[in-house]
Design a protein around this motif. Structure first.
Motif, PDB file in Angstrom:
ATOM      1  N   PRO A   1       0.834  -1.201   0.000  1.00 29.11           N
ATOM      2  CA  PRO A   1       0.000   0.000   0.000  1.00 29.11           C
ATOM      3  C   PRO A   1       0.874   1.259   0.000  1.00 29.11           C
ATOM      4  N   ALA A   2       0.328   2.350  -0.494  1.00 26.81           N
ATOM      5  CA  ALA A   2       1.068   3.614  -0.558  1.00 26.81           C
ATOM      6  C   ALA A   2       1.064   4.354   0.769  1.00 26.81           C
ATOM      7  N   GLN A   3       0.168   3.962   1.671  1.00 27.19           N
ATOM      8  CA  GLN A   3       0.084   4.615   2.976  1.00 27.19           C
ATOM      9  C   GLN A   3      -0.487   3.627   3.991  1.00 27.19           C
ATOM     10  N   PRO A   4      -0.289   3.909   5.285  1.00 25.19           N
ATOM     11  CA  PRO A   4      -0.829   3.001   6.305  1.00 25.19           C
ATOM     12  C   PRO A   4      -2.358   3.027   6.332  1.00 25.19           C
ATOM     13  N   THR A   5      -2.922   1.952   6.823  1.00 25.05           N
ATOM     14  CA  THR A   5      -4.356   1.853   7.057  1.00 25.05           C
ATOM     15  C   THR A   5      -4.546   1.642   8.546  1.00 25.05           C
ATOM     16  N   ILE A   6      -5.442   2.414   9.155  1.00 23.60           N
ATOM     17  CA  ILE A   6      -5.712   2.278  10.584  1.00 23.60           C
ATOM     18  C   ILE A   6      -7.185   1.914  10.760  1.00 23.60           C
TER      19      ILE A   6
END
Length: 117
Positions: free
Chosen positions: A11-16
């Motif tokens: 992924p290009a960014q974290p997922t929270i």
């Protein structure tokens, strides 16, 4: 199975993922501030995977949330807890909640494995 996970694009960014946010009694502005800080912290650590945050209110504990934490532990993904009240949720056996004193309110914790376990 793990080989197939290796082939998945990063992924290009974290997922929270959030649990208990609606019932925690914290203002939307405070929630926004915590989420922005946590997101920036994950980016700073160059972590681009999935993580989880538990919004825990000891005055209104949810036993299902403890089961959720136990299930997430098996995934190996980072788990955080925001303490809405005076106490933290009991950690799963062999783990403890480490306070993340980098956050000004000192209410954010990360689930860590106990040494030697």
């Amino acid at each position: 199975m793990k080989f197939l996970n290796f082939l998945k694009p990063k992924p290009a960014q974290p997922t929270i993922l959030c649990y208990g946010q609606q019932s925690c009694g914290v203002s939307q502005e405070q929630i926004q501030s915590v989420m922005e800080w946590l997101f920036a912290s994950l980016l700073n650590a160059e972590y681009l995977g999935k993580s989880h945050i538990i919004w825990y209110d000891d005055a209104n504990p949810d036993p299902a949330r403890e089961q959720t934490v136990k299930k997430i532990v098996r995934s190996g993904e980072p788990i955080f807890l925001y303490r809405c009240g005076g106490k933290v949720q009991p950690p799963p056996k062999g783990y403890y909640w480490r306070m993340m004193d980098e956050y000004p309110s000192m209410r954010i914790y990360q689930l860590e494995v106990k040494d030697g376990e």
